[in-house]
Design an enzyme around this catalytic site. Structure first.
Site, PDB file in Angstrom:
ATOM      1  N   ASP A  58       9.115   2.502   1.788  1.00 19.51           N
ATOM      2  CA  ASP A  58       8.022   3.586   2.243  1.00 19.51           C
ATOM      3  C   ASP A  58       7.802   2.878   3.885  1.00 19.51           C
ATOM      4  O   ASP A  58       7.239   2.138   4.095  1.00 19.51           O
ATOM      5  CB  ASP A  58       6.706   2.734   1.443  1.00 19.51           C
ATOM      6  CG  ASP A  58       5.398   3.555   1.912  1.00 19.51           C
ATOM      7  OD1 ASP A  58       5.304   4.146   2.889  1.00 19.51           O
ATOM      8  OD2 ASP A  58       4.470   3.481   1.204  1.00 19.51           O
ATOM      9  N   LYS A  73       2.589   9.307   8.382  1.00 21.20           N
ATOM     10  CA  LYS A  73       1.640   9.125   9.566  1.00 21.20           C
ATOM     11  C   LYS A  73       2.170   9.503  10.922  1.00 21.20           C
ATOM     12  O   LYS A  73       1.492  10.530  11.489  1.00 21.20           O
ATOM     13  CB  LYS A  73       1.384   7.527   9.502  1.00 21.20           C
ATOM     14  CG  LYS A  73       0.499   7.337   8.496  1.00 21.20           C
ATOM     15  CD  LYS A  73      -0.487   5.976   8.542  1.00 21.20           C
ATOM     16  CE  LYS A  73      -1.406   5.316   7.515  1.00 21.20           C
ATOM     17  NZ  LYS A  73      -1.063   4.843   6.330  1.00 21.20           N
ATOM     18  N   PHE A 108       0.909  -1.129  -0.082  1.00 19.86           N
ATOM     19  CA  PHE A 108      -0.096   0.008   0.112  1.00 19.86           C
ATOM     20  C   PHE A 108       0.894   1.278   0.048  1.00 19.86           C
ATOM     21  O   PHE A 108       1.714   1.359   1.001  1.00 19.86           O
ATOM     22  CB  PHE A 108      -0.943   0.166   1.199  1.00 19.86           C
ATOM     23  CG  PHE A 108      -2.084   1.162   1.155  1.00 19.86           C
ATOM     24  CD1 PHE A 108      -3.047   1.087   0.428  1.00 19.86           C
ATOM     25  CD2 PHE A 108      -1.480   2.372   1.810  1.00 19.86           C
ATOM     26  CE1 PHE A 108      -3.909   2.336   0.220  1.00 19.86           C
ATOM     27  CE2 PHE A 108      -2.576   3.446   1.638  1.00 19.86           C
ATOM     28  CZ  PHE A 108      -3.417   3.272   0.909  1.00 19.86           C
TER      29      PHE A 108
HETATM   30  C1  LIG Z   1      -1.116   5.357   5.144  1.00 25.31           C
HETATM   31  C2  LIG Z   1       0.123   4.808   3.925  1.00 25.31           C
HETATM   32  C3  LIG Z   1       0.023   5.663   2.914  1.00 25.31           C
HETATM   33  C4  LIG Z   1      -0.532   6.779   2.571  1.00 25.31           C
HETATM   34  O1  LIG Z   1      -0.655   7.889   3.339  1.00 25.31           O
HETATM   35  P1  LIG Z   1      -1.458   9.091   2.893  1.00 25.31           P
HETATM   36  O2  LIG Z   1      -1.228   9.989   4.180  1.00 25.31           O
HETATM   37  O3  LIG Z   1      -2.964   8.347   3.610  1.00 25.31           O
HETATM   38  O4  LIG Z   1      -1.449   9.460   1.918  1.00 25.31           O
HETATM   39  C5  LIG Z   1       1.356   5.251   2.070  1.00 25.31           C
HETATM   40  N1  LIG Z   1       2.199   4.321   2.394  1.00 25.31           N
HETATM   41  C6  LIG Z   1       1.803   3.557   3.501  1.00 25.31           C
HETATM   42  C7  LIG Z   1       2.656   2.401   3.748  1.00 25.31           C
HETATM   43  C8  LIG Z   1       0.973   3.614   4.476  1.00 25.31           C
HETATM   44  O5  LIG Z   1       0.552   3.071   5.429  1.00 25.31           O
END
Ligand SMILES: *Cc1c(COP(=O)(O)O)cnc(C)c1O
Length: 422
Positions: free
Chosen positions: A245, A274, A154
């Protein structure tokens, strides 16, 4: 220490309702992008939140792994209050001292040499994709650079990041997607080597590999050390960029400052969002010096790195150190997994596995049975505990990093009771 039984904890007593919130009105005007639980939250303190009916909940969602310091933490309150009274936003056409201070902290505490600030995880990943593509075009001299990502990943909800997200459910009806991505199974080194070789024969060159150290949304799946060390080796041999990420796992969530510290490797580029400012919107793109191909005008963000968001992030990072929250995350995570694993051994017909690092953990339900994560989560909500799914079979536990031993014990009691009652 508060009582270990949530139902008998006086801090969980129902308070008088304070607002006239009506869900039906809300649903008339807000777009229907979320499948919402039928409560509205309006107040928080530490790991507790209260809804508009005055009911208290133990918050093991934390805005999805975002409220690092919980709710209304005095250090965060003081920092953002002082900053908004002084100067909250100016353009990046001017120097922003708080932004420089945040970049210093992040680069001094990681393998990165430079930082760019934006407002979300998707935006940070977009920045990483743009940086990797410019590096591919200008340094590697690749015409049509390919970025490899992993199944069940994700990376966000913008067009490029849903394309990077190798899960069809996020892409359906949004095509045409962005070209230049290719997917491989996670934690499978042979499949990765094959994919690179096959693409090479096709004259499609891989410029970067983008992975989560632990897949969050995709089911709380930790990366394997041998896999990531193999990926790092392949990247080094072939001059491919390794992008991690760390949007969900970075900033102490896993009991270490960065998720990749569990894997014994360094990325070339990584992204944060986050937990970085404890719930104030921020995103960060971090990279090693050799990746510094952005020139003035290449990339920008109006809100990115403003004094308000950076002051919040600095308060979070300083508190992480002052309150030894990495140690707390590691210890409380161990306590949580131990308790959940006892449940798993007691109810092997319901629970398949417990997995995670620090304070990101998944209770994995058996595939063969009807039970979904949502059923467990709704029951927990009714019992005063907030949890979030990571797919249809995984109940995710991501409490604030300040969570106490007693609060972990309370959450375990609630979940244990639900599982026993099934
Ligand atoms: C939540 C998340 C995103 C997206 O972040 P947003 O602030 O909602 O755009 C991207 N990568 C990972 C691993 C995430 O958990």
């Amino acid at each position: 220490m508060s009582p270990t039984n949530l139902a008998q904890d006086p801090s969980m007593a129902v308070m008088p309702a304070v607002s006239s919130f009506r869900a039906a009105d809300f649903d008339q005007t807000v777009m229907t992008t979320y499948d919402r639980f039928a409560i509205a939250l309006e107040r928080g303190q530490g790991c507790r939140v209260w809804d508009t009916e005055g009911r208290a909940y133990l918050d093991f969602v934390a805005g999805i792994a975002t409220c690092t310091l919980g709710h209304a933490h005095p250090a965060l309150v003081a920092a953002v209050t002082a900053q908004i009274q002084t100067l909250h936003h100016v353009s990046n056409f001017y120097y922003i001292p708080q932004q420089g201070e945040l970049a210093d902290w992040l680069t001094q505490h990681s393998c990165a040499d430079r930082a760019f600030f934006c407002n979300s995880g998707a935006e940070a990943n977009e920045g990483a994709i743009k940086l990797a593509r410019k590096y591919a075009h200008t340094v590697l001299k690749i015409d049509q650079p390919i970025i490899l990502t992993a199944n069940s990943s994700f990376h966000g909800r913008t067009l490029a990041t849903i394309t990077a997200t190798a899960q069809p459910k996020y892409q359906k009806h949004f095509d045409p997607l962005v070209p230049g991505f290719h997917y491989v199974p996670f934690n499978d080194l042979a499949a990765l080597e094959n994919a690179i070789a096959t693409l090479d024969q096709d004259h499609r060159q891989v410029a970067a590999i983008l992975l989560e150290p632990l897949q969050g949304e995709g089911g709380v799946r930790p990366g394997q050390v041998e896999y990531f060390q193999g990926v790092r080796q392949i990247c080094d041999q072939k001059g491919i960029l390794l992008i991690l990420d760390e949007v969900q796992v970075g900033v102490g969530r896993t009991g270490k400052l960065w998720g990749h510290q569990h894997l014994g490797i360094e990325p070339d580029i990584f992204t944060l969002a986050k937990g970085l400012a404890g719930g104030i919107p921020i995103g960060a793109l971090l990279s090693k010096e050799f990746c510094s191909v952005f020139q003035p005008g290449d990339h920008a963000s109006t809100f990115g790195g403003n004094p308000f968001a950076c002051a919040a992030a600095l308060a979070v990072l300083n508190t992480l150190e002052a309150e030894q929250l990495l140690e707390n995350a590691a210890q409380r995570g161990e306590q949580l997994r131990t308790g959940l694993r006892e449940m798993a051994s007691q109810f092997p017909h319901l629970i398949a596995e417990v997995r995670g690092w620090g304070l990101i953990n998944g209770l994995v339900l058996k595939d063969e049975i009807d039970l979904t994560s949502l059923t467990v989560i709704k029951a927990a909500m009714n019992a005063g505990l907030l949890l979030v799914p990571a797919g249809p079979k995984v109940v995710r536990f991501v409490p604030p990093l300040i969570v106490s031993e007693a609060e972990i014990e309370q959450a375990l009691q609630v979940v244990g009771q639900i599982i026993a009652d099934l």
